[in-house]
Design a protein around this motif. Sequence first.
Motif, PDB file in Angstrom:
ATOM      1  N   SER A  39       0.825  -1.210   0.000  1.00 56.12           N
ATOM      2  CA  SER A  39       0.000   0.000   0.000  1.00 56.12           C
ATOM      3  C   SER A  39       0.857   1.258   0.000  1.00 56.12           C
ATOM      4  O   SER A  39       0.623   2.182  -0.783  1.00 56.12           O
ATOM      5  N   SER A  42       3.024   1.484  -3.460  1.00 56.44           N
ATOM      6  CA  SER A  42       2.218   1.809  -4.645  1.00 56.44           C
ATOM      7  C   SER A  42       1.610   3.206  -4.549  1.00 56.44           C
ATOM      8  O   SER A  42       1.542   3.929  -5.551  1.00 56.44           O
ATOM      9  N   SER A  43       1.196   3.606  -3.344  1.00 52.45           N
ATOM     10  CA  SER A  43       0.576   4.934  -3.172  1.00 52.45           C
ATOM     11  C   SER A  43       1.580   6.051  -3.409  1.00 52.45           C
ATOM     12  O   SER A  43       1.269   7.054  -4.066  1.00 52.45           O
ATOM     13  N   VAL A 252      -2.623  -0.095  -6.030  1.00 51.91           N
ATOM     14  CA  VAL A 252      -3.173   0.789  -4.992  1.00 51.91           C
ATOM     15  C   VAL A 252      -4.559   0.319  -4.571  1.00 51.91           C
ATOM     16  O   VAL A 252      -4.850   0.177  -3.369  1.00 51.91           O
ATOM     17  N   ASN A 253      -5.437   0.077  -5.540  1.00 52.32           N
ATOM     18  CA  ASN A 253      -6.808  -0.334  -5.222  1.00 52.32           C
ATOM     19  C   ASN A 253      -6.846  -1.690  -4.524  1.00 52.32           C
ATOM     20  O   ASN A 253      -7.586  -1.890  -3.553  1.00 52.32           O
ATOM     21  N   THR A 256      -5.503  -1.297  -0.959  1.00 46.94           N
ATOM     22  CA  THR A 256      -6.453  -0.563  -0.105  1.00 46.94           C
ATOM     23  C   THR A 256      -7.472  -1.510   0.499  1.00 46.94           C
ATOM     24  O   THR A 256      -7.698  -1.528   1.720  1.00 46.94           O
ATOM     25  N   GLY A 272      -2.386   6.079   5.715  1.00 46.21           N
ATOM     26  CA  GLY A 272      -2.550   7.163   4.754  1.00 46.21           C
ATOM     27  C   GLY A 272      -1.756   8.399   5.150  1.00 46.21           C
ATOM     28  O   GLY A 272      -1.182   9.086   4.294  1.00 46.21           O
ATOM     29  N   LYS A 275       1.808   7.912   4.341  1.00 47.01           N
ATOM     30  CA  LYS A 275       2.016   8.191   2.918  1.00 47.01           C
ATOM     31  C   LYS A 275       2.151   9.686   2.674  1.00 47.01           C
ATOM     32  O   LYS A 275       2.969  10.128   1.862  1.00 47.01           O
TER      33      LYS A 275
END
Length: 372
Positions: A39, A42-43, A252-253, A256, A272, A275
């Motif tokens: 996560s 990729s984010s 990402v999806n 998540t 988050g 990130k």
Amino acid sequence: MAASAPAGESRAAVGGEGKEMSSDGAGSRMGVAGALSLSVTSSVAIVICNKYLISTLGFFFATTLTSWHLMVTFFTLYVAQRLRFFEPKPIDARTVISFGLLNGISIGLLNLCLGFNSMTKLAIIPFTIVLETIFLNKKFSQSIKASLMVLLLGVGIASVTDLQLNLLGSIIAVLTIAATCVGQILTNQIQRRLKVSSTQLLYQSSPYQSAVLLVTGPFVDKLLTKRDVFAFNYTVQVVAFIALSCSIAVCVNFSTFLVIGTTSPVTYQVLGHLKTCLVLSFGYIILRDPFSARNVAGILIAIFGMGLYSYYSVAESRKKIEAAMSLPVAAQMIEKDSAPLLGAKGSPRPENKSEDSFDYMPRTAKSAFTGR
């Protein structure tokens, strides 16, 4: 002597169960660590890619781009299930459509927030805690709450710029917070209650999320940028970066849904904010974005808060595992099978159903969609 044999066997059974739980726990922790790593990686990658796409190449159509992300995600998962990488699991249409539309709307609202974006993200954690406390009867210790306050303070210092409050922006921010929190809580609860994996849920819901944004995206982007996505000059370089962004978005999806399903909505929001700190740091290092002492201080405070949250979360998880291992085997099995959705007592789900239905969820969950 005759009576001691069953007792010894019972202790051996409990000991064997304890070892099995320990090994399962270790495997689960490895899986969670992998999901968190995917996560974050990729984010951060997609933010850097999109920053170049927007700042350098002038492609400002974020909502439309997100709809393409979800469409590519669906087609990727479709190919994956055709190749037998995972087995799709049917979920009743009302659940999947409502869930997909809710998530699509929350993404559109997030893009409408504009200057409220940072404050909106800060408000999601407290609002999620309130909802989980009320509807899930979930308890958050004072240590967890204090660590989250430190985290939010740090992120606020690092990322929140001057705000101009207005009525319309405030209404949009409140709607965004509500839609995002409910969507993330349901992402977790649907996976647990209906026994579907993150991949299965994403595969079923992504077409509806994409459809909402495909329809509304061009209008939202035109409202925000005063430009038409269909009139943009799509050079080879722009198309290449859009393709790269869509490819990263699949990870990402997927991550998540995986993180929310294996941990919790609050942990996902903490991730988050990590990130956000990483993006600010990489923005300065790679893209030479402006960086001040205030940004540095905020990031350090936020990282300290994340460290506290991780420490207290792990400590509390260990206590729960130790408490579970001390229970008799039968009690553990009852406890595993009795987790309710949104804190309500539901009747046992009927067997021999080809689809998992949201109708078997307690009414408090359905009311989030139906208003009843």
